[in-house]
Design an enzyme around this catalytic site. Structure first.
Site, short mmCIF file in Angstrom:
data_model
loop_
_atom_site.label_atom_id
_atom_site.label_comp_id
_atom_site.label_asym_id
_atom_site.label_seq_id
_atom_site.Cartn_x
_atom_site.Cartn_y
_atom_site.Cartn_z
N LYS A 167 0.82 -1.22 0.00
CA LYS A 167 0.00 0.00 0.00
C LYS A 167 0.85 1.27 0.00
CE LYS A 167 -4.09 -2.08 0.31
NZ LYS A 167 -5.13 -1.96 -0.71
N GLU A 202 -9.99 5.77 3.11
CA GLU A 202 -10.75 4.67 3.69
C GLU A 202 -9.78 3.52 3.94
OE1 GLU A 202 -10.27 5.12 0.49
OE2 GLU A 202 -9.53 3.12 -0.01
N SER A 224 1.89 -9.59 -0.75
CA SER A 224 1.51 -8.18 -0.68
C SER A 224 1.71 -7.56 0.69
CB SER A 224 0.04 -8.01 -1.10
OG SER A 224 -0.79 -8.83 -0.31
C1 LIG Z 1 -1.58 -6.94 2.63
C2 LIG Z 1 -2.74 -6.66 1.75
N1 LIG Z 1 -2.84 -7.33 0.58
C3 LIG Z 1 -3.88 -7.13 -0.25
C4 LIG Z 1 -4.90 -6.25 0.07
C5 LIG Z 1 -6.05 -6.12 -0.87
O1 LIG Z 1 -6.06 -4.93 -1.55
P1 LIG Z 1 -5.71 -4.85 -3.10
O2 LIG Z 1 -6.56 -5.87 -3.78
O3 LIG Z 1 -6.03 -3.46 -3.46
O4 LIG Z 1 -4.25 -5.16 -3.26
C6 LIG Z 1 -4.85 -5.53 1.27
C7 LIG Z 1 -5.89 -4.57 1.63
O5 LIG Z 1 -5.94 -4.04 2.69
C8 LIG Z 1 -3.74 -5.75 2.13
O6 LIG Z 1 -3.64 -5.11 3.29
#
Ligand SMILES: Cc1ncc(COP(=O)(O)O)c(C=O)c1O
Length: 395
Positions: free
Chosen positions: A85, A107, A374
């Site tokens: 993020k 948000e 992620s």
């Molecule tokens: C670690 C992590 N991965 C994935 C996501 C999912 O979001 P996005 O699909 O936008 O990557 C989030 C959302 O809070 C997250 O914190």
């Protein structure tokens, strides 16, 4: 509604009239600064020295042995804040600064985007408000605490299911009344134009680096690239590096919750239908009257009934495919992976890993897969403990 920001029939900006000038102002600033040498110099310095880019591409050897093919992890969990993020919040935060804005709102679901926005708010000295569903405030308390320590105001949203959808509703409502001095720092590759394009742009380094690193480490491109899909920002970030390589399969993994045979999931692309939510035409979980359905998922960051419009387009064109895994598989994989690799993965990212576990015995041993890790799982240990208490497990 104008016709800009379309991905095939998806996207657009279906918003109240009062927000159109604000969105146009952001779009114009993005177009002005995205290639501006000063902006790029500032952003690249922040990516490198503050956030920790480039992130490594790590060969997960023991996990690879377990699934029977080669798995590399793109280590976005190692970034400052613990998730991908920060790429987006540094980008949009810098944009807001270049535009002369002094206030940020955002948000958040899992709290990772809220945390990443609070980090940037502190870094740039901007007043920051974070809207967060009351359910998420309760289940992601560590992140709430961190946001407050960083000086952000966290506003719990009581309506609806108290999750991301409700937080976005409230943030949009607030923005409508404060467009003059406030920049809405949107957290995923969804929402009205220009956000899907902007968020994708600031997440593109993930895919660019992963492609290059795979060529260096493995001597060829991967056979498949997988990532979890909430709104879709980490997935579009890594997919973007491989969209022009048709031999690379792209697999997005959604939250299957208690199973697709129930209504307790958030597998929007797998089971949804097309409609309009939060300013974009995309796939949604809705009933036959167009009412948005409640969602449920062990992972707060995936618990959202919509999805970014570019993913809807990639689904429709067949360039990417979208699957889901259930909460129980995610928990199994969380324990398996943590003990094999010494990494606690975010429950969101664990969805992609769980799908790889499911491919055991199905893919040839010379397969090379990249999973986008992620985020890190520290924020999720209370949830894991709630579902599978360590005291009740044989250690
Ligand atoms: C670690 C992590 N991965 C994935 C996501 C999912 O979001 P996005 O699909 O936008 O990557 C989030 C959302 O809070 C997250 O914190």
């Amino acid at each position: 509604m104008k016709s800009k920001g379309r991905f095939g029939p998806f996207g657009g900006y279906y918003v109240p009239e009062v927000l159109i000038p604000a969105l146009e102002e952001i779009e114009a600033a993005f177009e002005q600064f995205r290639e501006d040498p000063n902006f790029l110099k500032d952003l690249n310095a922040l990516y490198t020295d503050y956030a920790g880019r480039p992130t490594p591409l790590y060969h997960a050897r023991r996990f690879s042995e377990e699934v029977g093919f080669t798995v590399y992890l793109k280590r976005e969990d190692l970034l400052h804040g613990g998730a991908h993020k920060i790429n987006n919040t540094l980008g949009q935060g810098l944009l807001a600064r270049y535009m002369g804005k002094t206030k940020l709102i955002a948000e958040t679901g899992a709290g990772q985007h809220g945390l990443a926005t609070a980090i940037v708010g502190a870094l740039f000295g901007m007043e920051t408000k974070i809207f967060m569903g009351a359910t998420d405030v309760a289940r992601q308390n560590v992140n709430v605490h961190k946001m407050k320590l960083l000086g952000a105001e966290v506003i719990p949203v009581e309506g609806g299911t108290g999750t991301l959808k409700d937080a976005i509703n409230e943030a949009l409502r607030y923005w409508t009344a404060h467009v003059e001095d406030t920049f809405y720092l949107f957290g995923t590759a969804g929402g009205p134009h220009p956000y899907p394009t902007i968020v994708r742009h600031f997440q593109e380094p993930i895919g660019r680096e992963a492609r290059q690193q795979c060529l260096e480490k493995a001597g060829r491109l991967p056979d498949l690239v997988t990532a979890c899909v909430g709104g879709g920002s980490n997935a579009i970030g890594i997919f973007s590096g491989f969209l022009n390589d048709p031999q690379v399969q792209l697999v997005g993994v959604e939250g299957g919750g208690k199973g697709l045979h129930t209504t307790q999931h958030c597998a929007t692309l797998c089971t949804g239908t097309v409609g309009v939510l939060h300013g974009a035409r995309t796939y949604l979980l809705q009933d036959e009257n167009g009412q948005i359905r409640d969602t449920e998922c062990i992972s707060a960051g995936l618990d959202y009934p919509g999805v970014g419009p570019e993913h809807a387009y990639l689904k429709e064109t067949g360039r990417a495919r979208y699957v889901s895994v259930c909460d129980e598989e995610v928990l199994d994989t969380f324990f398996l992976f943590s003990r094999m690799e010494g990494i606690l993965p975010a429950l969101e990212s664990t969805h992609a890993l769980a799908w790889l576990v499911r491919q055991k015995g199905l893919l040839p041993p010379d397969t090379i897969a990249i999973a986008n890790l992620s985020g890190r799982g520290d924020k999720d240990i209370d949830i894991v403990e709630h579902h599978r208490p360590l005291t009740a497990r044989s250690l």
